[in-house]
Scaffold this motif. Structure first.
Motif, PDB file in Angstrom:
ATOM      1  N   SER A  62       0.801  -1.222   0.000  1.00 33.98           N
ATOM      2  CA  SER A  62       0.000   0.000   0.000  1.00 33.98           C
ATOM      3  C   SER A  62       0.829   1.264   0.000  1.00 33.98           C
ATOM      4  O   SER A  62       0.271   2.362  -0.001  1.00 33.98           O
ATOM      5  CB  SER A  62      -0.947  -0.003   1.206  1.00 33.98           C
ATOM      6  OG  SER A  62      -1.846  -1.080   1.136  1.00 33.98           O
ATOM      7  N   ALA A  65       0.174   4.271  -2.117  1.00 32.28           N
ATOM      8  CA  ALA A  65      -0.700   5.376  -1.729  1.00 32.28           C
ATOM      9  C   ALA A  65       0.060   6.693  -1.650  1.00 32.28           C
ATOM     10  O   ALA A  65      -0.530   7.768  -1.736  1.00 32.28           O
ATOM     11  CB  ALA A  65      -1.356   5.072  -0.377  1.00 32.28           C
ATOM     12  N   THR A 132      -4.050   6.096  -7.910  1.00 29.76           N
ATOM     13  CA  THR A 132      -4.490   6.912  -6.779  1.00 29.76           C
ATOM     14  C   THR A 132      -5.020   8.237  -7.316  1.00 29.76           C
ATOM     15  O   THR A 132      -4.496   8.787  -8.286  1.00 29.76           O
ATOM     16  CB  THR A 132      -3.348   7.188  -5.779  1.00 29.76           C
ATOM     17  OG1 THR A 132      -2.302   7.923  -6.429  1.00 29.76           O
ATOM     18  CG2 THR A 132      -2.795   5.893  -5.217  1.00 29.76           C
ATOM     19  N   THR A 134      -5.980  11.998  -5.761  1.00 30.72           N
ATOM     20  CA  THR A 134      -5.825  12.796  -4.548  1.00 30.72           C
ATOM     21  C   THR A 134      -6.203  14.256  -4.808  1.00 30.72           C
ATOM     22  O   THR A 134      -5.348  15.074  -5.150  1.00 30.72           O
ATOM     23  CB  THR A 134      -4.381  12.708  -4.010  1.00 30.72           C
ATOM     24  OG1 THR A 134      -3.454  12.953  -5.097  1.00 30.72           O
ATOM     25  CG2 THR A 134      -4.097  11.347  -3.421  1.00 30.72           C
ATOM     26  N   VAL A 167      -7.273   1.878  -0.652  1.00 35.24           N
ATOM     27  CA  VAL A 167      -6.819   2.666   0.493  1.00 35.24           C
ATOM     28  C   VAL A 167      -7.497   4.026   0.484  1.00 35.24           C
ATOM     29  O   VAL A 167      -7.852   4.557  -0.569  1.00 35.24           O
ATOM     30  CB  VAL A 167      -5.286   2.867   0.484  1.00 35.24           C
ATOM     31  CG1 VAL A 167      -4.558   1.547   0.651  1.00 35.24           C
ATOM     32  CG2 VAL A 167      -4.826   3.576  -0.790  1.00 35.24           C
ATOM     33  N   ILE A 169      -6.611   7.942   1.635  1.00 39.43           N
ATOM     34  CA  ILE A 169      -5.357   8.691   1.738  1.00 39.43           C
ATOM     35  C   ILE A 169      -5.619  10.063   2.348  1.00 39.43           C
ATOM     36  O   ILE A 169      -6.604  10.728   2.004  1.00 39.43           O
ATOM     37  CB  ILE A 169      -4.705   8.860   0.349  1.00 39.43           C
ATOM     38  CG1 ILE A 169      -4.485   7.505  -0.316  1.00 39.43           C
ATOM     39  CG2 ILE A 169      -3.388   9.624   0.453  1.00 39.43           C
ATOM     40  CD1 ILE A 169      -4.164   7.605  -1.798  1.00 39.43           C
ATOM     41  N   TYR A 198      -2.272   6.549   5.130  1.00 40.13           N
ATOM     42  CA  TYR A 198      -3.369   5.837   4.485  1.00 40.13           C
ATOM     43  C   TYR A 198      -3.941   4.790   5.437  1.00 40.13           C
ATOM     44  O   TYR A 198      -3.304   4.389   6.419  1.00 40.13           O
ATOM     45  CB  TYR A 198      -2.889   5.146   3.192  1.00 40.13           C
ATOM     46  CG  TYR A 198      -1.987   3.954   3.427  1.00 40.13           C
ATOM     47  CD1 TYR A 198      -2.509   2.693   3.746  1.00 40.13           C
ATOM     48  CD2 TYR A 198      -0.604   4.082   3.342  1.00 40.13           C
ATOM     49  CE1 TYR A 198      -1.668   1.612   3.975  1.00 40.13           C
ATOM     50  CE2 TYR A 198       0.234   3.002   3.568  1.00 40.13           C
ATOM     51  CZ  TYR A 198      -0.317   1.767   3.881  1.00 40.13           C
ATOM     52  OH  TYR A 198       0.512   0.704   4.123  1.00 40.13           O
ATOM     53  N   SER A 200      -5.807   0.968   4.731  1.00 40.29           N
ATOM     54  CA  SER A 200      -6.103  -0.014   3.694  1.00 40.29           C
ATOM     55  C   SER A 200      -7.158  -1.008   4.183  1.00 40.29           C
ATOM     56  O   SER A 200      -7.208  -1.349   5.370  1.00 40.29           O
ATOM     57  CB  SER A 200      -4.824  -0.770   3.305  1.00 40.29           C
ATOM     58  OG  SER A 200      -5.121  -1.852   2.442  1.00 40.29           O
TER      59      SER A 200
END
Length: 310
Positions: A62, A65, A132, A134, A167, A169, A198, A200
């Motif tokens: 992970s 992330a 990911t 964000t 996950v 974040i 993060y 998970s």
């Protein structure tokens, strides 16, 4: 992180207009990603089900992330190589001579088992391993002509296609950019401190790290004109010190715990941002393009740069 040197960006439109542009580019980006996935091959026969023993026993990788905050590049540890490609977007919500408020959004694609040896051959990854997304808010406060303070907060999501895990974040940080008094080389001294973490769904695990980053970006008193854009070669050196050791899960051998790295690199700085309007991503603005090498704490990274490097 999508932070730029000495910004005094003009307001590009109202909040509603910026939101419409953001939504259009976001869905276009998702469509491109989905098409990429489909062309990469069939995933139905390869991905384990959520209740598969593989999901429970496989080491949780992970740390992908953190892709947005580690930066685009090829990462090498003792156990594996991986590549990260970040697509940063930014939309100015409000701006004056003293401050700037921006909606930031970065999509990061991760590729497993991609090494330095693949670069000279021109080979590209065959499938996407992780993604990911964000989004966040970023605020710049121009204290005076020399000092600018920046802060941000992100809340995002990541997915690992090899394990069907995902996950949540969170990241926040603050920075100080100071223009040193050397007009010929226009050096900028940058200090940043930030946290990224993060949680998970795989083994219900959590990880986080805090880092202090300090470096200097400087020119060489030389530039040239390319069409209507001034191009300036620049260099930078930086150090990263991790308060909580940054962990890279290794499928072979022990995990890599990184407490520091040092970085040196070079970029081309453009006086006018270069956009990717040719492929429909007119909101992707590239003000710098370059390459750096980062080493230390068991980590080796060739980083490809599309923004202010520090």
């Amino acid at each position: 992180m999508m932070m730029r040197q000495g910004q005094n960006t003009q307001l590009i439109g109202s909040s509603s207009f910026a939101s419409v542009r953001f939504a259009a580019v976001f869905f276009r980006l998702i469509l491109v990603a989905l098409l990429f996935f489909c062309n990469s091959g069939s995933y139905g026969s390869e991905l384990p089900s959520p209740t598969s023993p593989q999901l429970i026993t496989e080491p949780d990788a992970s740390h992908y992330a953190f892709a947005n905050y580690l930066g685009s590049g090829i990462y090498r540890t003792s156990g594996q190589s991986a590549a990260v490609a970040n697509i940063p977007l930014g939309f100015v919500l409000d701006s004056t001579d003293d401050y700037l408020l921006k909606l930031r959004f970065t999509a990061s694609l991760g590729f497993f088992d991609y090494s330095f040896n693949d670069l000279p051959q021109g080979s590209i990854p065959k499938s996407v391993g992780t993604i990911t997304l964000t989004p966040g808010l970023e605020y710049h406060w121009r204290v005076d002509d020399k000092l600018t303070l920046e802060s941000y907060v992100d809340l995002g999501y990541g997915h690992n296609f090899s394990t069907s895990s995902h996950v949540g974040i969170f990241s926040t940080g603050i920075s100080a950019l100071y223009k040193l008094d050397a007009p010929l080389f226009t050096p900028v001294w940058v200090n940043r401190i930030y946290y990224a973490g993060y949680q998970s769904n795989q083994n219900d695990s959590t990880e986080g790290y805090s880092v202090f980053k300090s470096g200097i970006d400087f020119g060489v008193n030389y530039d040239w004109q390319w069409q209507d854009t001034r191009v300036e070669p620049r260099f930078f050196i930086a150090g990263h010190w991790y308060f909580d050791k940054l962990k890279f899960v290794s499928p072979v051998g022990d995990n890599v715990l990184t407490s520091y790295t040092y970085e040196i690199g070079t970029t081309l700085a453009f006086s006018k941002p270069i956009t990717l309007s040719a492929i429909g991503l007119d909101s992707v603005e590239i003000e710098h393009f370059g390459l750096s090498y980062q080493v230390g704490g068991g980590l080796k990274v060739w980083r490809l740069i599309f923004e202010f490097p520090l």
